[in-house]
Design a protein around this motif. Sequence first.
Motif, mmCIF file in Angstrom:
data_model
loop_
_atom_site.group_PDB
_atom_site.id
_atom_site.type_symbol
_atom_site.label_atom_id
_atom_site.label_comp_id
_atom_site.label_asym_id
_atom_site.label_seq_id
_atom_site.Cartn_x
_atom_site.Cartn_y
_atom_site.Cartn_z
ATOM 1 N N SER A 1 2.579 -54.129 -20.128
ATOM 2 C CA SER A 1 2.068 -52.969 -20.636
ATOM 3 C C SER A 1 2.899 -52.287 -21.618
ATOM 4 C CB SER A 1 2.046 -51.923 -19.591
ATOM 5 O OG SER A 1 3.014 -51.638 -18.667
ATOM 6 N N ARG A 2 2.211 -51.194 -22.564
ATOM 7 C CA ARG A 2 3.012 -50.598 -23.543
ATOM 8 C C ARG A 2 3.626 -49.428 -22.938
ATOM 9 N NH1 ARG A 2 2.506 -52.451 -28.765
ATOM 10 N NH2 ARG A 2 0.758 -53.893 -29.052
ATOM 11 N N ILE B 1 4.316 -45.769 -23.450
ATOM 12 C CA ILE B 1 3.747 -44.264 -24.112
ATOM 13 C C ILE B 1 4.501 -43.679 -25.332
ATOM 14 C CG2 ILE B 1 2.655 -42.266 -23.976
ATOM 15 C CD1 ILE B 1 1.896 -43.241 -20.927
ATOM 16 N N GLN B 2 5.712 -43.540 -25.130
ATOM 17 C CA GLN B 2 6.844 -42.906 -26.070
ATOM 18 C C GLN B 2 7.030 -43.867 -27.276
ATOM 19 O OE1 GLN B 2 6.972 -42.624 -22.805
ATOM 20 N NE2 GLN B 2 6.648 -40.496 -22.482
ATOM 21 N N PRO C 1 5.179 -46.901 -28.895
ATOM 22 C CA PRO C 1 4.085 -47.542 -29.202
ATOM 23 C C PRO C 1 4.633 -48.789 -29.830
ATOM 24 C CG PRO C 1 3.905 -45.553 -30.600
ATOM 25 C CD PRO C 1 5.110 -45.414 -29.810
ATOM 26 N N GLU D 1 2.458 -46.552 -12.515
ATOM 27 C CA GLU D 1 3.333 -45.918 -13.568
ATOM 28 C C GLU D 1 4.724 -46.669 -13.394
ATOM 29 O OE1 GLU D 1 3.979 -41.582 -14.399
ATOM 30 O OE2 GLU D 1 5.446 -42.250 -13.215
ATOM 31 N N ASP E 1 10.881 -41.963 -20.413
ATOM 32 C CA ASP E 1 9.835 -42.649 -20.934
ATOM 33 C C ASP E 1 8.986 -43.387 -19.884
ATOM 34 O OD1 ASP E 1 10.905 -41.769 -23.425
ATOM 35 O OD2 ASP E 1 11.546 -43.701 -24.116
ATOM 36 N N ARG F 1 2.454 -47.448 -19.480
ATOM 37 C CA ARG F 1 1.168 -47.545 -19.021
ATOM 38 C C ARG F 1 1.134 -48.536 -17.817
ATOM 39 N NH1 ARG F 1 -2.229 -44.708 -22.773
ATOM 40 N NH2 ARG F 1 -1.061 -44.858 -24.888
#
Length: 291
Positions: free
Chosen positions: A47-48, A50-51, A53, A263, A275, A278
Amino acid sequence: MKSAVVFSLFMLYAIAGLADQQTAGKNQTNQAYDWSTDLTTDYTLGSRIIQSPDFGSQAVFHYELEVLRNIHLLNTYYLQLGIDSERFDFSRSNSIYPSSITSIAAELSLSYWTGDDFYPLLQFLPGVYYTGSYITLNSFDIPIRAVAGWKAWDDVYFVLGADADPYESEPLTPVCGFNWKINDQYNLRAVFPQPRFSYNPSKMLELFLAADLVGGGYRNGPTADRRTSNAVLDYTEYRAAGGVSYNPRKGLSVEMSAGWSVERRFDYFRSGPDDTARSAPYLKLDVSIGL
């Protein structure tokens, strides 16, 4: 840390006063195993963050191995001595997100034996908690858990306690809730941070829904980023899943589950950054053996 130790001793005193007196004679006929071994492995798909990308998708492989010698003390209370080793390996890393997170700790616990499982009442985990392969004196930490339980009604027990760790953003985390044995087939353990609802169609099989919180506080190694170099990292992963537990005989349990990592969080709470990744699906296998 001093306040955590004082709190632990207070909780231990409370346990002694609130213990169910009806278990006093069970120790002669329901002894626990001399050794307990538990191996947990799970894999969280990529998963990526968020802070970041442009960092790409990051997956996590996690395992934990616990081996304990169980020493009978009194009635249904045991002293457990052994080791606990845990590791997270990440598919991508840089100066903020480490390639791995590891803990190697001794374990000292005063535990309550239900006849099927151990529940730690007072637990110390002195050891090294570090990222990558960089270990120093600052990597040493002693997380502590203290939990008390008491019977409210025939099939309802309340649970109250805390986890103490100065390497976490919240140095004192509550452990609280209740356990309700609804009947011989259904059980609700509504205890944070690991609630679980179980259905037992037979003595060998359990179907369940559960939530989980893994991770902890670690000392980071040297990096090119002054914010994270040798800093304290609080890594956490919140998860929810459904699964099945197979118990072919007493002392052997194989549990498989699949769910969602809600999370994942990298929190350098003393220096930044903080950080979050996702959500992503994950798979888990847990094998417990009593000898």
